[in-house]
Structure formats: C-alpha cells, structure tokens
Design an enzyme around this catalytic site. Structure first.
Site, PDB file in Angstrom:
ATOM      1  N   ARG A 311     -65.995  12.034  -2.537  1.00 12.79           N
ATOM      2  CA  ARG A 311     -66.532  10.691  -2.771  1.00 12.79           C
ATOM      3  C   ARG A 311     -66.787  10.420  -4.257  1.00 12.79           C
ATOM      4  NH1 ARG A 311     -68.876  12.405   2.028  1.00 12.79           N
ATOM      5  NH2 ARG A 311     -68.344  11.109   3.831  1.00 12.79           N
ATOM      6  N   LYS A 333     -58.145   2.302 -14.500  1.00 11.98           N
ATOM      7  CA  LYS A 333     -57.307   1.919 -13.358  1.00 11.98           C
ATOM      8  C   LYS A 333     -56.513   3.134 -12.898  1.00 11.98           C
ATOM      9  CE  LYS A 333     -56.543  -3.049 -13.820  1.00 11.98           C
ATOM     10  NZ  LYS A 333     -55.525  -4.105 -13.965  1.00 11.98           N
ATOM     11  N   GLU A 375     -45.728  -0.939 -24.921  1.00 17.22           N
ATOM     12  CA  GLU A 375     -47.139  -1.238 -24.664  1.00 17.22           C
ATOM     13  C   GLU A 375     -47.909  -1.449 -25.963  1.00 17.22           C
ATOM     14  OE1 GLU A 375     -48.734  -1.880 -21.968  1.00 17.22           O
ATOM     15  OE2 GLU A 375     -47.625  -1.043 -20.288  1.00 17.22           O
ATOM     16  N   LYS A 417     -57.495  -2.115 -26.242  1.00 18.06           N
ATOM     17  CA  LYS A 417     -57.664  -2.078 -24.790  1.00 18.06           C
ATOM     18  C   LYS A 417     -59.120  -1.828 -24.421  1.00 18.06           C
ATOM     19  CE  LYS A 417     -55.919  -0.420 -20.422  1.00 18.06           C
ATOM     20  NZ  LYS A 417     -54.851   0.304 -19.702  1.00 18.06           N
ATOM     21  N   GLU A 427     -61.973  -6.833 -13.840  1.00 18.13           N
ATOM     22  CA  GLU A 427     -61.131  -8.027 -13.724  1.00 18.13           C
ATOM     23  C   GLU A 427     -61.844  -9.155 -12.986  1.00 18.13           C
ATOM     24  OE1 GLU A 427     -57.380  -6.720 -12.025  1.00 18.13           O
ATOM     25  OE2 GLU A 427     -56.538  -6.560 -14.042  1.00 18.13           O
ATOM     26  N   ARG A 432     -59.351  -9.364 -18.621  1.00 19.66           N
ATOM     27  CA  ARG A 432     -58.520  -8.173 -18.535  1.00 19.66           C
ATOM     28  C   ARG A 432     -57.090  -8.506 -18.122  1.00 19.66           C
ATOM     29  NH1 ARG A 432     -60.293  -2.151 -16.398  1.00 19.66           N
ATOM     30  NH2 ARG A 432     -58.262  -1.187 -16.751  1.00 19.66           N
ATOM     31  N   ASN A 436     -52.010  -7.533 -18.584  1.00 18.41           N
ATOM     32  CA  ASN A 436     -50.905  -7.542 -17.629  1.00 18.41           C
ATOM     33  C   ASN A 436     -49.651  -8.216 -18.178  1.00 18.41           C
ATOM     34  OD1 ASN A 436     -52.649  -6.341 -15.819  1.00 18.41           O
ATOM     35  ND2 ASN A 436     -53.118  -8.239 -14.729  1.00 18.41           N
ATOM     36  N   HIS A 439     -46.111  -7.333 -17.010  1.00 15.55           N
ATOM     37  CA  HIS A 439     -46.160  -6.432 -15.861  1.00 15.55           C
ATOM     38  C   HIS A 439     -45.760  -7.102 -14.550  1.00 15.55           C
ATOM     39  CE1 HIS A 439     -48.209  -4.001 -18.799  1.00 15.55           C
ATOM     40  NE2 HIS A 439     -48.313  -2.989 -17.954  1.00 15.55           N
ATOM     41  N   HIS A 443     -43.057  -4.811 -13.013  1.00 17.28           N
ATOM     42  CA  HIS A 443     -43.261  -4.035 -11.787  1.00 17.28           C
ATOM     43  C   HIS A 443     -42.210  -4.374 -10.736  1.00 17.28           C
ATOM     44  CE1 HIS A 443     -47.737  -2.702 -12.350  1.00 17.28           C
ATOM     45  NE2 HIS A 443     -46.940  -2.276 -13.301  1.00 17.28           N
ATOM     46  N   HIS A 457     -41.140   2.812 -17.136  1.00 12.13           N
ATOM     47  CA  HIS A 457     -42.173   1.772 -17.057  1.00 12.13           C
ATOM     48  C   HIS A 457     -42.225   0.942 -18.332  1.00 12.13           C
ATOM     49  CE1 HIS A 457     -45.916  -0.258 -16.122  1.00 12.13           C
ATOM     50  NE2 HIS A 457     -46.441   0.186 -17.257  1.00 12.13           N
TER      51      HIS A 457
END
Length: 525
Positions: A311, A333, A375, A417, A427, A432, A436, A439, A443, A457
């Site tokens: 957990r 993330k 990036e 960042k 977000e 934020r 993206n 992306h 993606h 990527h």
C-alpha cells in the site's frame, strides 16, 4: 541548507544574481519584516510585506479581519495576495507566520520563489512579540505556551523551505549577512546541478544533476533509508553498464538487485506482477526503499509497483537515459500500458530523490540522445523562449554529448518541470497539462507502432509536437512561423518532422481512433 546568523562578516554581493522572489517565512517575531527590508536594500530589490498588502487590499487591519471573518477567510485572502506578490520581477517578500503552513500558498511560494525560513528560539520570540499587542493568535492565552505549540506544529512546514537561517537577539545585519551567504551557496548549487525540489509540500524532494552521482549514491541515498538496505530495479542492459558502479557507490548499504528484460513490453500487467513478486521475495516492507536504475520504462514500472506494494513503499529515481532524466523521473507520474493506450493504468507517486548522473549518458546511442532532446525542446516551447533560443544555438553540443551543455540542458529542464508540478501536482488546475505538448498525437503513434523500437517515445513526442502545431495553425491559433521554428529545430537535431509514409510504416488515418482513446484527448464542450 542551514546557517546560524552568528556569521558577522560583511557579505560580498559580487556575482550574486537573484532572478526569483525571496520569500521570508517563519513564526511571528522572528524579524521577517525588519530583516526583509534590510535584505532588499542590500540587494537593491523592492520589498513587500504581505500583511501590509492584505490590509491595504481589505481596508482593515489583520486583527480586525480575523475578528470579523475568521482565520479561514483570512487565509484565502492571504493566498491571493501572496500569489499576486510573487508575480513580476524579483523582490523580497515578508509573509505572515501562518502563510507557509497553507498548502496552496506554500506550493505557490516553492514554485515561483526562494523560501527562506527565518528561525529563532522561544525566548527571543516571546521578547519580540511582547513589544506589539496586535497579534491575533497571542491575544487569548499564555504567549510562551502558544508560541511553543505553534513552533512545534509549524516546524515541519517551515522545514520545506530550501534555506534556513537561525536568528538570535543580535544585530539584524548579522542575519542579513547569513542569508546572503546561504543564498550565494544555494544559487551556486543550482548552477552546479542541484535542480531543486521536484514536487510540492510534504512530497518535495531534491533533484541532483551532474557527473559522478552513482559513485556518491551512498552519501545521497543513505540518509533517506529506514534501514541500510535497498532493492535496485533495473534491466539487463543497464545492469551490465551501471549496476556495479551503483553498488560500489552505495557502500555499506545492502543491495537486492531485480534485473528485468529490457523494452517497453515490461510496462504491462504481467511485468507489474513479476516485479511486485520479486520485491516481496526480497523482503521489501512499507518503510523500505526501492531504487529505479534505468530509463523511463524502469522508472514508470518501479514507481507504480512501489505505489501499490504494501500500500505504498518509498522509491528513488536514478534515470540513465536523457529522456528519463528530463521527463519521466520528475513529477511522480507512474504507470503501465494496456491495449487501450499508453500509461492508462497508474498512480501519482513521488520519489524521495532523483539522481541524474550525466556520466550514464555517455553510453547512449545517438538515436536515444535525440529522442531525449525532444522533451528538452518541449520546455522551451511551452514556457521559456530564452531556453528555446539557447537550444537553437547549443543543441548540437547537447546532441554531441558535451558535458557542460548536457548538464545545463538537463538541469534547466528539471527545474522547469518541477515548477509546473509544484504548482499543479495532480493536474487539478490545468497548469500541468502544458507538459503534455505533443503527447496526444505522440501516444497514438506509439500505440500504432506497437510500443516497439520502430518509434521511440521521444521521436513520437517530436512528431506529436509538429502535428500539434499543424493543428493549431489550421485552427488559426498559432502563426506559421512558430510551426516553422519547431520543425527547424527537429531538422537540426536529425529528427523527423513529418508524419507521412516512413520506415516505421505509420500512416495518419489508422491511428485517428487510437488518438481518441488516449486520456489526453478531450471533446469540445
């Protein structure tokens, strides 16, 4: 970073360039206003007292605001005023004692300014606060007891300020001198590669950028461990290159390596299960630490595994690719891929520390370095024209692997960042979403390529940014010259800037459906 203000030597201001607001935080009575005025005068900066600004905006005294509207309403107004004061050119700001305790106000200060915790012992605070009877929190009860309780309760929040100066009952100029010396060391540390906190509030952590960090890992990692052991998750390729160096750098810390096959295919439910079982077999408990040593796949998978294992376990990011150093290792993330799309199952889970060892980039093939460069360029496009101009002039040096250029590019990207993440970690405000850029299309391209090395990527993000600018131009939202500048920098880097038929076998029409399935697409209202 801590300093005792008994330092009395006159500080040398030569080369001390402040580019962000300096925000003094701490309990009432530590001298934030007096010290702030003198600090501002020494640096030739404007000075703002947040309480004075609140009173001016409200047309009434702070004590009357507390009495008429209560503390919650005062804190909301205080947040708005401080966010306004943080805008514009550098200045020195003195805040009220409770301001930095409020999560949103603290996040804004950490994202946009340099927080300085001004501290003092209880005897000094009692003596100073007795000189004024306008402090609402001291009106009902014994001031010594109230100040003692406030100090204990607020210290964990004040401690999140990167600079800590302890004041005594001596001259305030001694405190100013201590702040200036500490500030110099802090700014020099940023120039030398300590990128700064990577998240807001209690989940904040340091990002170190520079050579030789694997060899120093024991010094940096050791203080964060609950016991002298850690699991290290890596892949077969990275293990052969860097695992022994990290093991040696960790010194007396016991290492339990978990070595996985390389490739994006590991970011799956099967890969997650395999890793969790391996970590449990290694005896990892909730307070233990897992180190992710590798690229974005290892970092994303390890981050998600530690988010759910027991957990929630602690983890540290040691990214070994340029792409991971400037993007996925920072911000918390984590996730895995599914048939429906990339990173659609995951969690926000911040690391305890990020070590970006530039020595690990020496083993990257040119294609991997170019993918990471995409990036880096993104940060110039979304929020920093000066950085974009620097990249146009120095991009070839970054791509060639020149140490100074790489370090500067990685440190600037991490700071960019971290600032966005600190302001909008989950977000919730839309800030934020800037990260993206490229992306949504990228993606979709990756999914159609089967998450394979047909399209890395970073390559997908580079193409996605060009497509995003094409879309914006078509919608009349972006001038064509901006799109041309974007395409030009990709050509200089040797990246593709068109998405027609290519060796990847990708065409636009088949991936339109995939684009709509990604979480980054939003229908019009």
């Amino acid at each position: 970073m801590y300093s005792d203000c008994l330092v009395t030597d006159e500080a040398n201001l030569e080369g001390l360039r402040v580019e962000r607001p300096l925000v003094l935080v701490g309990l009432m009575g530590v001298g934030k206003t007096t010290v702030g005025r003198r600090l501002a005068a020494r640096l030739d900066l404007p000075f703002e007292d947040a309480d004075d600004a609140i009173e001016q905006a409200a047309g009434m005294a702070v004590a009357d605001i507390f009495a008429c509207f209560g503390e919650p309403e005062f804190r909301r107004g205080e947040q708005r005023v401080i966010e306004r004061l943080l805008q514009g050119p550098p200045k020195v700001i003195a805040t009220g004692g409770g301001a930095f305790v409020q999560p949103q106000t603290r996040a804004a200060i950490l994202a946009r300014g340099i927080a300085i915790w001004l501290d003092a012992d209880i005897e000094t605070l009692v003596e100073r606060t007795a000189r004024r009877d306008t402090r609402p929190l001291l009106r009902n009860g014994d001031p010594r007891q109230i100040l003692t309780e406030l100090a204990e309760r607020r210290a964990p929040y004040y401690a999140q300020a990167p600079l800590h100066v302890r004041s005594t009952d001596g001259p305030h100029d001694a405190t100013v001198a201590a702040i200036l010396e500490l500030l110099r060391r802090h700014l020099q540390g940023q120039r030398d590669g300590r990128a700064g906190p990577g998240a807001a509030g209690e989940r904040g952590y340091d990002i170190h950028v520079g050579p030789g960090l694997l060899a120093q890992a024991g010094v940096l990692v050791g203080p964060l461990l609950n016991r002298p052991m850690a699991a290290v998750v890596t892949d077969e390729t990275v293990a052969g290159l860097h695992l022994d160096t990290l093991r040696a750098g960790l010194g007396g810390i016991a290492v339990h390596p978990v070595v996985l096959p390389p490739g994006e295919a590991r970011k799956s439910f099967a890969g997650l299960e395999q890793l969790c079982e391996a970590l449990l077999a290694a005896g990892i408990e909730r307070k233990d630490t897992v180190i992710a040593l590798g690229g974005g796949v290892i970092g994303d998978l390890t981050g998600f595994a530690t988010a759910v294992l027991r957990r929630g376990c602690r983890f540290i990011q040691i990214p070994t690719t340029l792409l991971a150093q400037v993007d996925s290792s920072v911000g918390g993330k984590t996730g895995i891929n599914t048939r429906a799309g990339k990173n659609l199952v995951g969690a926000f889970h911040q690391p305890r520390l990020v070590l970006c060892d530039s020595d690990t980039l020496a083993t990257l093939p040119p294609r991997e370095r170019a993918a990471g460069y995409a990036e880096i360029v993104k940060y110039g496009l979304i929020d920093d024209p000066a950085f974009f101009d620097w990249l146009e002039a120095n991009g070839a040096r970054v791509l060639a692997g020149e140490a100074d250029a790489l370090r500067d590019a990685v440190a600037t990207s991490c700071r960019a960042k971290a600032a966005v993440v600190a302001a909008d970690e989950f977000e919730t405000t839309g800030r934020r979403a800037l990260l993206n850029l490229g992306h949504t299309f990228g993606h979709a391209l990756e999914a159609e390529a089967g998450y394979s090395d047909r399209l890395l990527h970073g390559e997908a993000v580079a193409l996605g940014m060009v497509l995003a600018f094409d879309f914006s131009v078509a919608q009349g939202l972006c001038p064509r010259r901006t799109r041309r500048g974007c395409a030009r920098i990709w050509r200089q880097a040797g990246c593709r800037s068109t998405c027609g038929p290519s060796r990847s076998g990708l065409m636009a029409q088949p991936w339109c459906g995939t684009w709509r399935r990604t979480r980054r697409w939003r229908p019009a209202a």
